[in-house]
Design an enzyme around this catalytic site. Structure first.
Site, PDB file in Angstrom:
ATOM      1  CG  HIS A 111      -8.378   0.046  -3.090  1.00 39.73           C
ATOM      2  ND1 HIS A 111      -7.571  -1.004  -2.720  1.00 39.73           N
ATOM      3  CD2 HIS A 111      -9.110   0.352  -1.980  1.00 39.73           C
ATOM      4  CE1 HIS A 111      -7.794  -1.299  -1.440  1.00 39.73           C
ATOM      5  NE2 HIS A 111      -8.722  -0.501  -0.975  1.00 39.73           N
ATOM      6  CB  CYS A 135     -13.917   1.013  -0.409  1.00 39.29           C
ATOM      7  SG  CYS A 135     -13.242   2.667  -0.196  1.00 39.29           S
ATOM      8  CG  ASP A 188     -13.504   6.226  -1.407  1.00 37.10           C
ATOM      9  OD1 ASP A 188     -13.543   6.088  -0.162  1.00 37.10           O
ATOM     10  OD2 ASP A 188     -12.454   6.128  -2.061  1.00 37.10           O
ATOM     11  NE  ARG A 230      -3.928   0.567   1.825  1.00 38.16           N
ATOM     12  CZ  ARG A 230      -5.161   0.626   2.316  1.00 38.16           C
ATOM     13  NH1 ARG A 230      -5.414   1.356   3.388  1.00 38.16           N
ATOM     14  NH2 ARG A 230      -6.158  -0.035   1.756  1.00 38.16           N
ATOM     15  NE  ARG A 240     -10.127  -5.411   0.215  1.00 43.35           N
ATOM     16  CZ  ARG A 240      -9.389  -4.398   0.680  1.00 43.35           C
ATOM     17  NH1 ARG A 240      -9.988  -3.344   1.187  1.00 43.35           N
ATOM     18  NH2 ARG A 240      -8.075  -4.393   0.581  1.00 43.35           N
ATOM     19  CD  GLN A 256     -13.094  -2.176  -0.994  1.00 44.90           C
ATOM     20  OE1 GLN A 256     -12.264  -2.063  -0.109  1.00 44.90           O
ATOM     21  NE2 GLN A 256     -14.266  -2.770  -0.806  1.00 44.90           N
TER      22      GLN A 256
HETATM   23  N1  NVA Z   1      -9.930   6.638  -1.609  1.00 46.10           N
HETATM   24  C1  NVA Z   1      -9.599   6.198  -0.281  1.00 46.10           C
HETATM   25  C2  NVA Z   1      -9.821   4.735  -0.123  1.00 46.10           C
HETATM   26  C3  NVA Z   1      -9.538   4.180   1.237  1.00 46.10           C
HETATM   27  C4  NVA Z   1      -9.690   2.690   1.330  1.00 46.10           C
HETATM   28  C5  NVA Z   1      -8.163   6.574   0.042  1.00 46.10           C
HETATM   29  O1  NVA Z   1      -7.309   6.412  -0.838  1.00 46.10           O
HETATM   30  O2  NVA Z   1      -7.894   7.028   1.150  1.00 46.10           O
HETATM   31  N1   CP Z   2     -11.257  -0.294   2.137  1.00 51.81           N
HETATM   32  C1   CP Z   2     -10.017  -0.342   2.614  1.00 51.81           C
HETATM   33  O1   CP Z   2      -9.047  -0.564   1.890  1.00 51.81           O
HETATM   34  O2   CP Z   2      -9.909  -0.173   3.968  1.00 51.81           O
HETATM   35  P1   CP Z   2      -8.580   0.042   4.812  1.00 51.81           P
HETATM   36  O3   CP Z   2      -8.023   1.394   4.460  1.00 51.81           O
HETATM   37  O4   CP Z   2      -9.042  -0.039   6.237  1.00 51.81           O
HETATM   38  O5   CP Z   2      -7.595  -1.056   4.476  1.00 51.81           O
END
Ligand code: NVA
Ligand code: CP
Length: 308
Positions: free
Chosen positions: A131, A259, A219, A104, A287, A134
């Site tokens: 992502h 998500c 989101d 990540r 997930r 997801q």
């Molecule tokens: N768009 C959000 C998704 C979190 C799972 C982010 O990147 O923070």
């Molecule tokens: N949806 C998602 O990726 O959640 P987290 O940021 O908690 O991993």
């Protein structure tokens, strides 16, 4: 042989994604029945987190344990990555010790550089641009509640962010119509939109965008790394909240996804996310199952994954 990676949805073909989703359904049933399914015994997954996570970390770590393997959590704060060791060198070393690596990170390019120097599969656990894990969970949840996505209309409401980009890829692969209701200045990736052709289009007006939609998705307005823009984004997205009124304008059997983590009263009204059309808890649970299927596919291939 070069390893298979999962940096975006398009790294797998439609047939391969269908295989992973079918296996995810089977793995969910096995898990719920309490039947052991240790197909990855002795395998180790490395998990590099440069951003926070609840779901991604727990689903990958629990998933590896349930498959008979294990996972190692790494953050820049307590690894040499945070002290400037090049990504390429880290990839060379980690991939001689591990069976797969999940990352990540911020720049999507970091994942590509890591993957280019890795001997083992690399999985995108979220980048600024995509992502894909997801999306596996979302598609599994849609199939559970409404069947296949082919030919359906899906509406994205809000920021043209990493999730939105992955939905655009999904529209092309799973053959659904994606309407994207985002304010000007917050459009998704132009190249991805072009690639998707008539499968994805921007419809600025949310009410118009949700017409006929079987799935409404949103989101956060400010993603991780955009915390400084929160106030400005709250103003820009004020007309883009998924409310009960907006859901009422979608198809009669429309469901809602997010998500998570969610901000009630910002991108979604509490009445929607906590209401009857919401499937966000199934979506979050998936997930676990979808990524277990993905791990099996990347580490064992199709034949071995089904034999276990
Ligand atoms: N768009 C959000 C998704 C979190 C799972 C982010 O990147 O923070
Ligand atoms: N949806 C998602 O990726 O959640 P987290 O940021 O908690 O991993």
């Amino acid at each position: 042989m070069r390893p298979r990676h999962f940096l975006t949805l398009n790294d797998l073909s439609r047939d391969e994604l269908d295989f992973v989703l079918r296996r995810a359904r089977d793995l969910k049933a096995l898990q719920q029945a309490g039947t052991p399914h240790e197909s990855l015994r002795g395998k180790v997954l490395g998990m590099v987190f440069e951003k926070s996570s609840t779901r991604t970390r727990v689903s990958f770590e629990a998933g590896m344990a349930q498959l008979g393997g294990s996972a190692i959590f790494l953050s820049p704060r307590d690894s040499q990555l945070g002290r400037g060791e090049p990504v390429e060198d880290t990839a060379r070393v980690l991939s001689r010790m591990l069976d797969a690596v999940m990352i990540r990170t911020f720049a999507h390019e970091t994942l590509e550089r890591f993957a280019a120097h890795s001997r083992v599969p690399v999985i995108n656990g979220l980048s600024d641009d995509h992502h894909p894990c997801q999306l596996l969970a979302d598609i599994q949840a849609f199939q559970e509640h409404r069947g296949d996505l082919d030919g359906r209309t899906v509406t994205w409401v809000g920021d043209g962010n990493n999730m939105c980009n992955s939905y655009i890829e999904a529209a092309g692969i799973f053959d659904f119509q994606l309407n994207i209701a985002c304010p000007e200045g917050f459009d998704p990736d132009e190249g991805l939109l072009k690639q998707a052709g008539d499968r994805a289009r921007i419809v600025r007006n949310p009410a118009e965008a949700v017409r006929g939609a079987s799935l409404v998705v949103t989101d956060v307005w400010a993603s991780m790394g955009q915390e400084d823009e929160q106030a400005h984004r709250e103003r820009a997205f004020a007309d883009y909240q998924v409310t009960e009124e907006l859901m009422a304008q979608a198809a009669d059997d429309a469901i809602f996804m997010h998500c998570l983590p969610a901000h009630r009263g910002e991108e979604v009204a509490a009445g929607v996310i906590d209401g009857e059309q919401s499937v966000v808890w199934d979506e979050a649970e998936n997930r676990l199952h979808a990524q277990k299927a993905l791990l099996e596919f990347l580490l064992l291939g199709q034949e071995q994954a089904t034999q276990r």
